[in-house]
Design a protein around this motif. Structure first.
Motif, PDB file in Angstrom:
ATOM      1  N   CYS A  94       0.648  -1.306   0.028  1.00  0.00           N
ATOM      2  CA  CYS A  94       0.065   0.115   0.111  1.00  0.00           C
ATOM      3  C   CYS A  94       0.774   1.317  -0.110  1.00  0.00           C
ATOM      4  O   CYS A  94       0.584   2.317  -0.627  1.00  0.00           O
ATOM      5  N   GLU A  95       2.099   1.347   0.645  1.00  0.00           N
ATOM      6  CA  GLU A  95       2.721   2.455   0.894  1.00  0.00           C
ATOM      7  C   GLU A  95       3.381   2.684  -0.654  1.00  0.00           C
ATOM      8  O   GLU A  95       3.598   3.712  -1.210  1.00  0.00           O
ATOM      9  N   ARG A  96       3.772   1.544  -1.097  1.00  0.00           N
ATOM     10  CA  ARG A  96       4.548   1.713  -2.491  1.00  0.00           C
ATOM     11  C   ARG A  96       3.591   2.139  -3.597  1.00  0.00           C
ATOM     12  O   ARG A  96       3.790   2.857  -4.484  1.00  0.00           O
ATOM     13  N   SER A  97       2.239   1.688  -3.470  1.00  0.00           N
ATOM     14  CA  SER A  97       1.131   2.044  -4.369  1.00  0.00           C
ATOM     15  C   SER A  97       0.894   3.730  -4.017  1.00  0.00           C
ATOM     16  O   SER A  97       0.766   4.456  -5.010  1.00  0.00           O
ATOM     17  N   ARG A  98       0.964   4.090  -2.881  1.00  0.00           N
ATOM     18  CA  ARG A  98       0.779   5.530  -2.476  1.00  0.00           C
ATOM     19  C   ARG A  98       1.790   6.381  -3.170  1.00  0.00           C
ATOM     20  O   ARG A  98       1.555   7.224  -3.878  1.00  0.00           O
ATOM     21  N   GLU A  99       3.017   5.787  -3.088  1.00  0.00           N
ATOM     22  CA  GLU A  99       4.185   6.368  -3.678  1.00  0.00           C
ATOM     23  C   GLU A  99       4.182   6.497  -5.304  1.00  0.00           C
ATOM     24  O   GLU A  99       4.175   7.616  -5.772  1.00  0.00           O
ATOM     25  N   ILE A 100       3.607   5.457  -6.045  1.00  0.00           N
ATOM     26  CA  ILE A 100       3.250   5.428  -7.449  1.00  0.00           C
ATOM     27  C   ILE A 100       2.440   6.366  -7.771  1.00  0.00           C
ATOM     28  O   ILE A 100       2.582   7.189  -8.590  1.00  0.00           O
ATOM     29  N   PHE A 101       1.225   6.558  -7.021  1.00  0.00           N
ATOM     30  CA  PHE A 101       0.242   7.320  -7.409  1.00  0.00           C
ATOM     31  C   PHE A 101       0.533   8.745  -7.439  1.00  0.00           C
ATOM     32  O   PHE A 101       0.148   9.519  -8.035  1.00  0.00           O
ATOM     33  N   ALA A 102       1.474   9.099  -6.198  1.00  0.00           N
ATOM     34  CA  ALA A 102       1.859  10.366  -6.183  1.00  0.00           C
ATOM     35  C   ALA A 102       2.478  11.028  -7.529  1.00  0.00           C
ATOM     36  O   ALA A 102       2.685  12.435  -7.709  1.00  0.00           O
ATOM     37  N   ARG A 103       3.115  10.172  -8.045  1.00  0.00           N
ATOM     38  CA  ARG A 103       3.991  10.626  -9.437  1.00  0.00           C
ATOM     39  C   ARG A 103       3.134  10.598 -10.858  1.00  0.00           C
ATOM     40  O   ARG A 103       3.640  11.016 -11.918  1.00  0.00           O
ATOM     41  N   VAL A 104       1.935  10.180 -10.630  1.00  0.00           N
ATOM     42  CA  VAL A 104       1.264  10.246 -11.920  1.00  0.00           C
ATOM     43  C   VAL A 104      -0.053  11.192 -11.754  1.00  0.00           C
ATOM     44  O   VAL A 104      -0.494  11.701 -10.729  1.00  0.00           O
ATOM     45  N   ASP A 105      -0.634  11.364 -12.781  1.00  0.00           N
ATOM     46  CA  ASP A 105      -1.603  12.062 -13.115  1.00  0.00           C
ATOM     47  C   ASP A 105      -2.935  11.120 -13.482  1.00  0.00           C
ATOM     48  O   ASP A 105      -2.997  10.109 -14.056  1.00  0.00           O
ATOM     49  N   LEU A 106      -4.416  11.616 -12.897  1.00  0.00           N
ATOM     50  CA  LEU A 106      -5.503  10.858 -13.318  1.00  0.00           C
ATOM     51  C   LEU A 106      -5.774  10.703 -14.432  1.00  0.00           C
ATOM     52  O   LEU A 106      -6.131   9.557 -14.805  1.00  0.00           O
ATOM     53  N   ASP A 107      -5.251  11.433 -15.577  1.00  0.00           N
ATOM     54  CA  ASP A 107      -5.433  11.567 -17.032  1.00  0.00           C
ATOM     55  C   ASP A 107      -4.547  10.706 -17.789  1.00  0.00           C
ATOM     56  O   ASP A 107      -4.481  10.420 -18.874  1.00  0.00           O
ATOM     57  N   ASP A 108      -3.303  10.148 -16.876  1.00  0.00           N
ATOM     58  CA  ASP A 108      -2.323   9.337 -17.494  1.00  0.00           C
ATOM     59  C   ASP A 108      -2.825   8.072 -17.918  1.00  0.00           C
ATOM     60  O   ASP A 108      -3.717   7.412 -17.408  1.00  0.00           O
ATOM     61  N   VAL A 109      -2.787   7.587 -19.325  1.00  0.00           N
ATOM     62  CA  VAL A 109      -3.203   6.542 -19.713  1.00  0.00           C
ATOM     63  C   VAL A 109      -2.193   5.254 -19.634  1.00  0.00           C
ATOM     64  O   VAL A 109      -0.867   5.299 -19.908  1.00  0.00           O
ATOM     65  N   ARG A 110      -2.697   4.040 -19.348  1.00  0.00           N
ATOM     66  CA  ARG A 110      -1.803   2.847 -19.440  1.00  0.00           C
ATOM     67  C   ARG A 110      -2.764   1.790 -20.024  1.00  0.00           C
ATOM     68  O   ARG A 110      -3.757   2.047 -20.329  1.00  0.00           O
ATOM     69  N   THR A 111      -1.974   0.604 -20.169  1.00  0.00           N
ATOM     70  CA  THR A 111      -2.529  -0.367 -20.860  1.00  0.00           C
ATOM     71  C   THR A 111      -2.577  -1.722 -20.325  1.00  0.00           C
ATOM     72  O   THR A 111      -1.440  -2.038 -19.655  1.00  0.00           O
ATOM     73  N   HIS A 112      -3.637  -2.072 -20.218  1.00  0.00           N
ATOM     74  CA  HIS A 112      -4.145  -3.677 -19.562  1.00  0.00           C
ATOM     75  C   HIS A 112      -3.963  -4.548 -20.591  1.00  0.00           C
ATOM     76  O   HIS A 112      -4.792  -4.329 -21.699  1.00  0.00           O
ATOM     77  N   ARG A 113      -3.321  -5.722 -20.517  1.00  0.00           N
ATOM     78  CA  ARG A 113      -3.384  -6.611 -21.490  1.00  0.00           C
ATOM     79  C   ARG A 113      -4.448  -7.267 -21.884  1.00  0.00           C
ATOM     80  O   ARG A 113      -4.722  -7.695 -23.030  1.00  0.00           O
ATOM     81  N   ARG A 114      -5.681  -7.256 -21.065  1.00  0.00           N
ATOM     82  CA  ARG A 114      -6.946  -7.765 -21.466  1.00  0.00           C
ATOM     83  C   ARG A 114      -7.982  -6.620 -21.745  1.00  0.00           C
ATOM     84  O   ARG A 114      -8.606  -6.620 -22.619  1.00  0.00           O
ATOM     85  N   ILE A 115      -7.802  -5.628 -21.053  1.00  0.00           N
ATOM     86  CA  ILE A 115      -8.701  -4.500 -20.890  1.00  0.00           C
ATOM     87  C   ILE A 115      -8.471  -3.696 -22.172  1.00  0.00           C
ATOM     88  O   ILE A 115      -9.428  -2.908 -22.868  1.00  0.00           O
ATOM     89  N   GLY A 116      -7.342  -3.216 -22.253  1.00  0.00           N
ATOM     90  CA  GLY A 116      -6.899  -2.140 -23.137  1.00  0.00           C
ATOM     91  C   GLY A 116      -6.058  -0.837 -22.593  1.00  0.00           C
ATOM     92  O   GLY A 116      -6.104  -0.895 -21.130  1.00  0.00           O
TER      93      GLY A 116
END
Length: 171
Positions: A114-136
């Motif tokens: 959870c702490e690591r997830s918080r750190e990652i979330f702090a570095r990104v914007d809500l509008d940043d786009v990522r790709t999931h292998r099944r969802i797209g």
């Protein structure tokens, strides 16, 4: 007999906040809510299967550790480090509980994830786009809302499991 005590405190999410603060606040609330379901239980109680499926309170903590890894470390961060509990090769490795880990050890792993997830979330914007292998393609906002859905669903499971273990209906 030793019993578990959550190191996380539930903090009510802000009533007035930015979208980012609200999403993060609600997710932290649900993370702490999950661990609160273990308060006062022994390892044996947390590992007890009280429904026909593999669901246990201990297994839910492990499962949500894996979920944190998949969405924050793998999808958002792009990490290639090995997933916990042998995922994806080991189906249900998070629920099997056959590696001898204690609730305390797995809860510490969960808190660290959870702490690591918080750190990652702090570095990104809500509008940043990522790709999931099944969802797209999806944005970080979608991931945060999905995480809230995951926790809300599994915290409901945890409520039922806890009640079946010792009759506790609130924690």
């Amino acid at each position: 007999m030793d019993t578990y005590k959550s190191p996380m405190n539930r903090v009510e999410p802000p009533l007035i906040a930015t979208e980012r603060e609200a999403l993060a606040g609600w997710l932290d609330y649900h993370r702490a809510e999950l661990l609160s379901k273990l308060d006062g239980l022994t390892d044996e109680q947390a590992d007890r299967r009280v429904v026909p499926s593999l669901n246990t309170l201990h297994g839910l903590v492990r499962h949500l550790t894996k979920v944190e890894y998949v969405w924050f470390m793998l999808i958002i961060e792009g990490s290639d480090e090995p997933a916990p509990f042998g995922w994806p090769e080991r189906v249900d490795g998070d629920f099997l509980l056959d590696d001898g880990e204690s609730v305390e050890a797995d809860a510490a792993r969960f808190v660290a994830a959870c702490e690591r997830s918080r750190e990652i979330f702090a570095r990104v914007d809500l509008d940043d786009v990522r790709t999931h292998r099944r969802i797209g393609e999806l944005d970080v906002r979608w991931i945060m809302i999905h995480m809230l859905e995951e926790y809300a669903q599994h915290n409901g499971h945890a409520d039922i499991l806890r009640e079946l273990i010792d009759g506790t209906t609130q924690s």
